[in-house]
Design a protein around this motif. Sequence first.
Motif, short mmCIF file in Angstrom:
data_model
loop_
_atom_site.label_atom_id
_atom_site.label_comp_id
_atom_site.label_asym_id
_atom_site.label_seq_id
_atom_site.Cartn_x
_atom_site.Cartn_y
_atom_site.Cartn_z
N ARG A 1 31.46 52.27 16.78
CA ARG A 1 30.79 51.05 16.42
C ARG A 1 30.57 50.84 15.04
O ARG A 1 30.90 49.91 14.52
N LEU A 2 29.78 51.78 14.35
CA LEU A 2 29.29 51.65 13.09
C LEU A 2 30.83 52.20 12.25
O LEU A 2 30.85 51.47 11.13
N VAL A 3 31.57 52.86 12.61
CA VAL A 3 32.75 53.15 11.77
C VAL A 3 33.52 51.84 11.63
O VAL A 3 34.22 51.48 10.74
N GLU A 4 33.88 51.10 12.88
CA GLU A 4 34.48 50.02 13.05
C GLU A 4 33.67 48.83 12.01
O GLU A 4 34.49 47.93 11.74
N ALA A 5 32.83 49.05 11.74
CA ALA A 5 31.74 47.90 10.83
C ALA A 5 32.07 48.48 9.67
O ALA A 5 31.38 47.66 8.75
N GLY A 6 32.75 49.48 9.16
CA GLY A 6 32.98 49.74 7.60
C GLY A 6 32.06 51.15 7.16
O GLY A 6 32.44 51.50 6.22
N ALA A 7 31.08 51.54 7.90
CA ALA A 7 30.24 52.65 7.64
C ALA A 7 31.22 53.88 7.70
O ALA A 7 32.09 54.05 8.45
N ILE A 8 30.65 55.02 6.86
CA ILE A 8 31.42 56.01 6.67
C ILE A 8 30.61 57.55 7.04
O ILE A 8 29.60 57.53 6.46
N MET B 1 30.64 54.05 -3.25
CA MET B 1 30.03 55.67 -2.72
C MET B 1 30.66 56.64 -3.64
O MET B 1 32.08 56.70 -3.85
N ASP B 2 29.76 57.30 -3.99
CA ASP B 2 30.42 58.52 -4.92
C ASP B 2 30.46 59.72 -4.04
O ASP B 2 29.69 60.60 -3.71
N ALA B 3 31.72 60.04 -3.71
CA ALA B 3 32.08 61.05 -2.85
C ALA B 3 31.80 62.61 -3.19
O ALA B 3 31.00 63.25 -2.56
N ASN B 4 31.80 62.68 -4.62
CA ASN B 4 31.66 63.78 -5.13
C ASN B 4 29.93 64.30 -5.04
O ASN B 4 29.47 65.26 -4.85
N ALA B 5 29.37 63.23 -5.42
CA ALA B 5 27.93 63.37 -5.53
C ALA B 5 27.36 63.67 -4.30
O ALA B 5 26.34 64.35 -3.87
N ILE B 6 27.81 63.02 -3.05
CA ILE B 6 27.38 63.10 -1.69
C ILE B 6 27.88 64.72 -1.27
O ILE B 6 26.73 65.17 -0.73
N ARG C 1 38.87 57.41 3.13
CA ARG C 1 38.17 56.58 4.08
C ARG C 1 37.32 55.52 3.58
O ARG C 1 37.62 54.32 3.97
N ALA C 2 37.03 55.71 2.46
CA ALA C 2 36.28 54.59 1.55
C ALA C 2 37.30 53.52 1.33
O ALA C 2 37.17 52.28 1.10
N GLU C 3 38.49 53.95 0.72
CA GLU C 3 39.58 53.26 0.32
C GLU C 3 40.14 52.23 1.36
O GLU C 3 40.64 51.04 0.97
N GLN C 4 40.18 52.87 2.64
CA GLN C 4 40.64 51.97 3.58
C GLN C 4 39.66 50.91 4.23
O GLN C 4 40.11 50.12 5.27
N VAL C 5 38.46 50.94 3.81
CA VAL C 5 37.43 50.22 4.40
C VAL C 5 37.71 48.92 4.03
O VAL C 5 37.75 48.36 2.85
N ASP C 6 37.55 47.75 4.91
CA ASP C 6 37.80 46.37 4.60
C ASP C 6 36.44 45.75 3.88
O ASP C 6 35.30 45.93 4.79
N PRO C 7 36.41 45.41 2.88
CA PRO C 7 34.79 45.05 1.92
C PRO C 7 34.23 44.08 2.74
O PRO C 7 33.05 43.64 2.45
#
Length: 530
Positions: free
Chosen positions: A77-84, A1-6, A29-35
């Motif tokens: 639920r989506l956040v807990e599933a890794g979505a940002i 995910m390119d945060a700057n572009a988003i 948040r992206a860095e904290q997500v379990d892949p």
Amino acid sequence: MDANAIVEAVRGRPDVWISAFGADELRERAEQVDPRLPLAGMPFAVKDNIDVAGLPTTAGCPDFAYLPERNAPVVQRLVEAGAIVVGKTNLDQFATGLTGARSPYGAPESVFGGGLISGGSSSGSAVAVADGTVAFALGTDTAGSGRVPAALNGIVGIKPTRGLLSTLGVVPACRSLDCVSIFARDVPTADRVMRVARGRVREDPWSREGCRPLLAEPRIGVPEALDFFGDAGQEKAFARFGCDVTVDVGPLLEAGDLLYRGPWVAERLADLDDFLQAHPESVLPVTRAVLETGHGFTAVDAFRAQHRLQELRNAADRMWERIDVLALPTIGTTFTHSEIGEDLIGHNLTLGRYTQFANLLDLAAVTVPNGFTADGRPASITLFGPAFSDDTLALLARSLPVDNSLTLAVVGLHLSGEPRNGELLDRGATLVGVARTAPCYRLYHLPSGAPGLVRSEAGESIEIELWQMPATEVGSFLAGIAAPLSLGRVALDDGTEVTGFLCEAYAAAGAPDITASGGWRNYRARGATT
């Protein structure tokens, strides 16, 4: 995910996004997500009538705004599933409307350009997916708000069975009918999100669970007769969907009429009347006019309508004895923003003709693209099934053989061999061939170095190329086109129209007129440089 572009994309579309998190927070948040999570790192948007902690919920009305302390359960639920969560998206005010043109934050255009409406009420969510800013988005759907915008932007929209996705933390439009909907560019992504988001929430009195057996080969039916409101292109597009079983959808359409022409309009006042009475000037006139019709119904009207609806449900149940899935065009015709302005209420009802019965009759629905009309407008099909047939609809939607690509006319730097042609090739576009416009355009060499095609009564025929591009790539392609260029309708010399590059007339003032060359390639061959 390119945060700057988003973040850059969000800032460039204030008509699509109402609020958003910053790049630093998205990166953290992206860095904290379990892949290993099922939605790990997938950016998503949330319609701004659904609560997201840290961002205001406006429901498209600035004076209504409040700051929620927690995420709505479906968001959590989506956040807990890794979505940002990226941010909150624009909507028709209080989710009242199907046009995308009823918001003080602006009226988004469809990613296909040409002044085409985005559809509503989940306008921003659909555009944010279609233009590639996010992987998926949440909307809501009471009368078609999760399906009409999907149709007008060439993406997938899932309207689940009522209660399958919790509506806790959602500003009600019509509480007994509201659904949270899902937008994505393809069915597998939408279905994956659906499986994460669904499930009973104990605190939500409208939440429920259920399932039907998965049907690998469902019986599919189509209506005996349909009204396309004089739109031959949409009629021809739907005719591509062949089916031998026809059914009478009259009871469904009559049920749909009850939603805006019956006492269910009064249910919208159950949650909004106090605010409407205290802040009438804060509500858009068209929204206020729709809501205030609810005062005209009595309790007797409500019970009579419920009795009639039960009779119509019984008729619909008999239809399901013959078929498992009903296929309908999502919308019978399309509108531009200027056309919507000519009849704000009537055209809205036209857009909802084949969507607004679904929740009253407790149906599940999945909307999928169905190619394009000859003049480049998106076509779409919605598959309906009885409550809890969601999995069967998703399975069928994956297998539909639709030609979901767009013919695109390019004029200059995107021609074969030109500097920006790679933007087409990278998106899987293929060259159809060389063509010419109708003799109603002039070509200018703009200060940017690009050519600009401007419609003119004193125009001539200009050489162009036609490319076939997957519809799912059109949005991200459009996002890279800077003003004064945009996508619009380009008339060809054979009498047809396609989507293509056009230039705003103001930008051509003082620029060299190169129309006599007959096209950009000829102009370049004569020694001109960019």
